[in-house]
Design a protein around this motif. Structure first.
Motif, PDB file in Angstrom:
ATOM      1  N   GLY A 534       1.068  -1.457   0.024  1.00 33.04           N
ATOM      2  CA  GLY A 534       0.288  -0.166  -0.237  1.00 33.04           C
ATOM      3  C   GLY A 534       0.910   1.314   0.067  1.00 33.04           C
ATOM      4  N   GLU A 535       2.145   1.288   0.142  1.00 26.26           N
ATOM      5  CA  GLU A 535       3.021   2.373  -0.088  1.00 26.26           C
ATOM      6  C   GLU A 535       2.953   2.985  -1.257  1.00 26.26           C
ATOM      7  N   VAL A 536       2.689   4.433  -1.192  1.00 25.63           N
ATOM      8  CA  VAL A 536       2.668   5.247  -2.536  1.00 25.63           C
ATOM      9  C   VAL A 536       4.136   5.632  -2.770  1.00 25.63           C
ATOM     10  N   ARG A 537       4.208   5.266  -4.217  1.00 22.57           N
ATOM     11  CA  ARG A 537       5.536   5.636  -4.811  1.00 22.57           C
ATOM     12  C   ARG A 537       5.209   6.035  -6.415  1.00 22.57           C
ATOM     13  N   ARG A 538       6.312   6.729  -6.817  1.00 16.05           N
ATOM     14  CA  ARG A 538       6.194   7.025  -8.213  1.00 16.05           C
ATOM     15  C   ARG A 538       5.911   5.691  -9.157  1.00 16.05           C
ATOM     16  N   MET A 539       4.868   6.047 -10.076  1.00 17.27           N
ATOM     17  CA  MET A 539       4.552   4.839 -10.863  1.00 17.27           C
ATOM     18  C   MET A 539       5.584   4.510 -11.852  1.00 17.27           C
ATOM     19  N   SER A 540       5.996   3.207 -11.688  1.00 15.99           N
ATOM     20  CA  SER A 540       7.130   2.712 -12.577  1.00 15.99           C
ATOM     21  C   SER A 540       7.428   1.081 -12.616  1.00 15.99           C
ATOM     22  N   LYS A 541       8.042   0.730 -13.510  1.00 12.72           N
ATOM     23  CA  LYS A 541       8.063  -0.715 -13.584  1.00 12.72           C
ATOM     24  C   LYS A 541       8.979  -1.159 -12.580  1.00 12.72           C
ATOM     25  N   SER A 542       9.868  -0.345 -12.174  1.00 15.59           N
ATOM     26  CA  SER A 542      10.991  -0.909 -11.064  1.00 15.59           C
ATOM     27  C   SER A 542      10.210  -0.941  -9.895  1.00 15.59           C
ATOM     28  N   ALA A 543       9.063   0.081  -9.563  1.00 18.45           N
ATOM     29  CA  ALA A 543       8.432  -0.083  -8.525  1.00 18.45           C
ATOM     30  C   ALA A 543       7.356  -1.283  -8.237  1.00 18.45           C
ATOM     31  N   GLY A 544       6.935  -1.813  -9.498  1.00 18.15           N
ATOM     32  CA  GLY A 544       6.107  -2.818  -9.489  1.00 18.15           C
ATOM     33  C   GLY A 544       4.605  -2.352  -9.317  1.00 18.15           C
ATOM     34  N   ASN A 545       4.052  -1.151  -9.403  1.00 13.87           N
ATOM     35  CA  ASN A 545       3.105  -0.441  -9.525  1.00 13.87           C
ATOM     36  C   ASN A 545       2.461   0.361 -10.633  1.00 13.87           C
ATOM     37  N   VAL A 546       2.847  -0.322 -11.929  1.00 13.23           N
ATOM     38  CA  VAL A 546       2.199   0.324 -12.910  1.00 13.23           C
ATOM     39  C   VAL A 546       0.712  -0.165 -13.302  1.00 13.23           C
ATOM     40  N   VAL A 547      -0.003   0.503 -13.594  1.00 12.94           N
ATOM     41  CA  VAL A 547      -1.263   0.335 -14.176  1.00 12.94           C
ATOM     42  C   VAL A 547      -1.232   0.569 -15.614  1.00 12.94           C
ATOM     43  N   ARG A 548      -1.715  -0.487 -16.290  1.00 14.68           N
ATOM     44  CA  ARG A 548      -1.704  -0.443 -17.889  1.00 14.68           C
ATOM     45  C   ARG A 548      -3.033   0.324 -18.568  1.00 14.68           C
ATOM     46  N   PRO A 549      -3.018   1.172 -19.265  1.00 10.36           N
ATOM     47  CA  PRO A 549      -4.208   1.869 -19.840  1.00 10.36           C
ATOM     48  C   PRO A 549      -4.806   0.841 -20.688  1.00 10.36           C
ATOM     49  N   ASP A 550      -4.246  -0.225 -21.078  1.00  9.22           N
ATOM     50  CA  ASP A 550      -5.034  -1.289 -21.921  1.00  9.22           C
ATOM     51  C   ASP A 550      -6.200  -2.098 -20.781  1.00  9.22           C
ATOM     52  N   ASP A 551      -5.656  -2.109 -19.785  1.00 11.40           N
ATOM     53  CA  ASP A 551      -6.688  -2.872 -18.665  1.00 11.40           C
ATOM     54  C   ASP A 551      -7.647  -1.720 -18.155  1.00 11.40           C
ATOM     55  N   VAL A 552      -7.425  -0.649 -18.021  1.00 10.54           N
ATOM     56  CA  VAL A 552      -8.393   0.308 -17.470  1.00 10.54           C
ATOM     57  C   VAL A 552      -9.396   0.436 -18.736  1.00 10.54           C
ATOM     58  N   ALA A 553      -8.762   0.692 -19.876  1.00 16.12           N
ATOM     59  CA  ALA A 553      -9.872   0.739 -21.156  1.00 16.12           C
ATOM     60  C   ALA A 553     -10.541  -0.184 -21.386  1.00 16.12           C
ATOM     61  N   GLU A 554     -10.072  -1.487 -21.087  1.00 18.36           N
ATOM     62  CA  GLU A 554     -11.086  -2.923 -21.283  1.00 18.36           C
ATOM     63  C   GLU A 554     -12.120  -2.710 -20.336  1.00 18.36           C
TER      64      GLU A 554
END
Length: 773
Positions: A534-554
């Protein structure tokens, strides 16, 4: 691509669609900054050739951008790893070379063991780590290629005043360029035939010098250090070599004594010489004078090392006592020989003039900015168009022989010997000298990826032009970009480099403007929660918290994603992705859909419903002005408020022709923000194809001028009533009406009104005194 990228791409798409509907020609292109460390490191991580990964990733990005409705002109797509592009990067390198702005020199450079290449100062982050792999870096002495950006330091600084940029970006560039004006003077080392140059911006404090400090890299350090101090000095210098310049400047005031002394030329006082890593070799010659009484950093250093701090500029009401801290302001000169009694600002000018007249010192401007190191010992970059010949020396490749193509090789990963993998490609390395025809060797370093991104914007105007980097006629038609949108992370790299290259090309007569991006807007950073902690960090692949636009659009649709990205925070603010937040954006679009379908088939009509007409004219004004001001969140808020008013009208009066006309206008306003649903709804409400080819609505200022307004009435800052008054009511009339309010009188009680604060159009605040006796 993550939804964080949408914080840049969606707003620029809204701007583009808005200006097209206003009848303006819009160039909204996209390309791929494919060369450089990020792309190559990703390829190494995947074990796939970078040519393959960049091609695959570009296709993925293109698909994702298309899915979220980014209206790019794909006919202008460019790729920096295409020989037809980097041919001209190489041509601009030769332009700099022939103008004396590209040179090769030996210097101590940052070396990243992880990336196995050298890095520029600005690519070292706090803690002495690489900007890409975040591994520790070290120093190496290597022969490298540089661009002489320092030749443009003053112009780069001056022209910041002419740019419409966010102030924090301007400040970052000012600080990085770092101009200081002052006096440089020589200090002799006692008992040795050595001397060093000291630079100071405060010549009025020179009589208060009690020590001098050299940078760890200063060439005199080893020579002047006394034998009993050599081990301490050597250890300290080795530790300093592992720290970034930013970290060194921000560090504590530690240091080590060399055992040597220097002589202050204005009073012949001997002062100890220290080595400290907060002194940088690239600024002021790598040496400073220590004046503890009048510099906070020097005061801390002197206190740590037990050095005296004599006062030479007396603070107001000073009676001769030692100072508890540094006095950095002005005052009267004391203990300063012939300058005693003078105001310090006057003494500074006189001492500087005297030093110059006596040959003791000279006026000089210093810059923190260092020349741009562009050599990379990597494969994936534009080859440097230089040949090394034993007979002719360094020889530029003729422009007609460009591009020097990057060979496609199987063994492209960097080695650990400090050489580019190209050094092992015999067919690439061995070439005839362009000047004498004898045997020669190609330069095997490649260019920093920022070289390609320093001019790419010019290529968009004519991506297929073969006679130069751009078609002059096309560039004259489009000029420099009217708007550039980018993050603050490029403030002292890409943006600074692009400004430098633009000025060089202008001086060469290639272009007629001197700034690449007159208007800049900088988006905030997207953060997200760690899925486990639940830690808030900058969205990045290295942080493992990326949200893909494809998934949201789907799940919710591309338009809902766009609306949420625009509405979630002001454009320039950092923000946190909350998956629950997009539900509100989707509901807004669903309500719009239902309203449009409710009036489908009803002919639009102009009627007597003035209130509805005013609502839409106000909406057009608000949305237009907010988009122009990059206030997309409040533009969406205006659309939401307008939709509520239209739905209220539908409930009260049904699906009238006047409502049908209003909904058509609403769909036009929605189009730049939610292009897909707007296109569909435009068809449903009887519009001609396409909604994005319709003219943007206009508003009548006279129609939306409010005859009456509602003001909040406060008593000591708390709202106690509301007044409806004429929009042009005078302040005295408003005050009298406020005082006549029964609710206000009850809250005033027996307290007299001492002050009235009137904010036209918003509120009147009655500030009271103590109760009457």
């Amino acid at each position: 691509m993550s939804v964080g990228h949408g914080r840049n791409y969606v707003p620029t798409d809204v701007i583009s669609r808005y200006h097209r509907m206003r009848g303006e020609a819009v160039l909204h292109p996209m390309g791929w900054d494919a060369f450089g460390l990020p792309a190559e490191n990703e390829a190494i991580k995947r074990g796939v050739h970078p040519r393959e990964t960049t091609t695959r990733y570009a296709a993925t990005y293109r698909r994702q951008m298309t899915r979220i409705g980014c209206s790019y002109d794909w006919a202008r797509e460019i790729n920096s790893s295409d020989p037809n592009f980097y041919r001209w990067t190489q041509a601009i390198f030769l332009l700099l070379y022939h103008r004396g702005l590209a040179y090769r020199a030996v210097g101590r450079q940052w070396w990243c063991p992880g990336c196995r290449t050298v890095l520029a100062n600005e690519q070292i982050e706090s803690g002495g780590v690489c900007w890409r792999c975040h591994g520790l870096v070290e120093r190496r002495d290597l022969k490298q290629w540089y661009f002489r950006i320092t030749a443009y330091a003053q112009e780069l600084l001056d022209d910041l005043d002419e740019l419409d940029w966010p102030e924090h970006i301007v400040a970052m560039q000012r600080n990085w360029i770092g101009k200081s004006e002052g006096v440089a003077f020589e200090m002799e080392v006692e008992g040795q035939p050595n001397s060093f140059t000291v630079f100071t911006t405060r010549p009025d404090t020179v009589y208060g010098m009690t020590f001098a400090v050299l940078a760890p890299e200063h060439p005199l350090v080893d020579e002047i250090t006394q034998p009993n101090q050599s081990r301490k000095v050597r250890t300290y210098c080795e530790q300093a070599a592992r720290r970034s310049e930013l970290e060194r400047v921000q560090a504590g005031r530690d240091g080590v004594f060399t055992g040597a002394y220097a002589v202050n030329p204005v009073n012949d006082e001997r002062v100890p010489i220290y080595v400290a890593d907060y002194v940088l070799m690239g600024y002021g010659g790598g040496a400073i004078m220590g004046v503890p009484a009048h510099d906070e950093r020097d005061f801390d250093f002197a206190r740590r090392h037990g050095l005296p701090a004599p006062v030479v500029i007396a603070p107001p009401d000073w009676s001769g006592e030692p100072l508890d801290g540094a006095h950095t302001g002005e005052g009267q000169m004391v203990h300063s020989g012939r300058w005693n009694g003078l105001p310090s600002h006057e003494a500074a000018d006189r001492i500087a003039a005297w030093m110059e007249a006596e040959g003791v010192g000279r006026h000089r401007a210093e810059y923190r900015l260092r020349d741009w190191l562009i050599s990379r010992q990597r494969y994936w970059g534009a080859p440097i168009p230089i040949v090394h010949c034993e007979r002719c020396g360094t020889v530029p490749v003729p422009e007609d022989d460009l591009p020097v193509r990057l060979p496609h090789v199987a063994n492209w990963e960097p080695g650990g010997d400090g050489r580019s993998p190209l050094a092992n490609v015999e067919a690439f390395v061995h070439t005839p000298c362009p000047r004498c025809g004898g045997a020669a060797r190609r330069e095997t370093d490649t260019m920093d990826g920022f070289a390609c991104s320093s001019w790419y914007f010019l290529r968009f105007v004519s991506p297929d032009y073969d006679e130069g980097p751009f078609d002059p006629a096309a560039l004259a038609a489009w000029g420099p970009p009217d708007l550039y949108v980018g993050g603050a992370e490029h403030a002292v790299m890409h943006l600074l480099y692009a400004r430098f290259w633009t000025k060089v090309m202008a001086d060469a007569g290639w272009i007629e403007f001197r700034e690449p991006f007159p208007v800049l807007r900088s988006q905030g950073v997207m953060h997200a929660r760690d899925p486990e902690t639940g830690e808030v960090r900058r969205m990045s692949k290295s942080a493992g918290n990326v949200v893909r636009p494809d998934d949201v659009a789907e799940q919710h649709g591309a338009d809902a994603l766009r609306i949420y990205l625009l509405f979630m925070a002001p454009f320039e603010n950092n923000t946190v992705w909350e998956k629950e937040g997009i539900v509100g954006a989707r509901r807004f679009l669903e309500r719009t859909w239902r309203l449009a379908h409710a009036i489908a088939g009803i002919s639009p009509a102009e009627g007597e419903e003035r209130e509805l007409e005013q609502t839409m004219h106000r909406a057009v004004q608000r949305v237009s002005e907010e988009v122009e001001a990059f206030k997309f969140n409040t533009a969406i808020a205006a659309l939401m408020e307008t939709l509520n008013e239209l739905r209220e009208h539908q409930r009260d009066r049904g699906p009238t022709g006047e409502l049908a006309a209003a909904v058509r206008t609403f769909v036009l306003l929605l189009a730049p923000f939610a292009p897909h649903i707007a296109e569909e709804l435009w068809k449903r409400v009887g519009g001609d194809y396409s909604v994005h080819q319709q003219p943007w609505p206009t508003w009548d200022p006279a129609l939306i001028a409010e005859e009456e307004i509602t003001l909040a009435v406060q008593v000591n800052g708390r709202v106690r009533d509301r007044l409806t008054v004429q929009a042009d009511a005078e302040e005295d009339d408003v005050r009298q009406q406020a005082l006549a309010s029964e609710n206000v009188r009850r809250h005033l009680g027996d307290r007299p009104v001492e002050r009235v604060i009137y904010v036209p159009g918003r509120l009147v605040n009655l500030v009271t005194g103590p109760p009457s006796s």
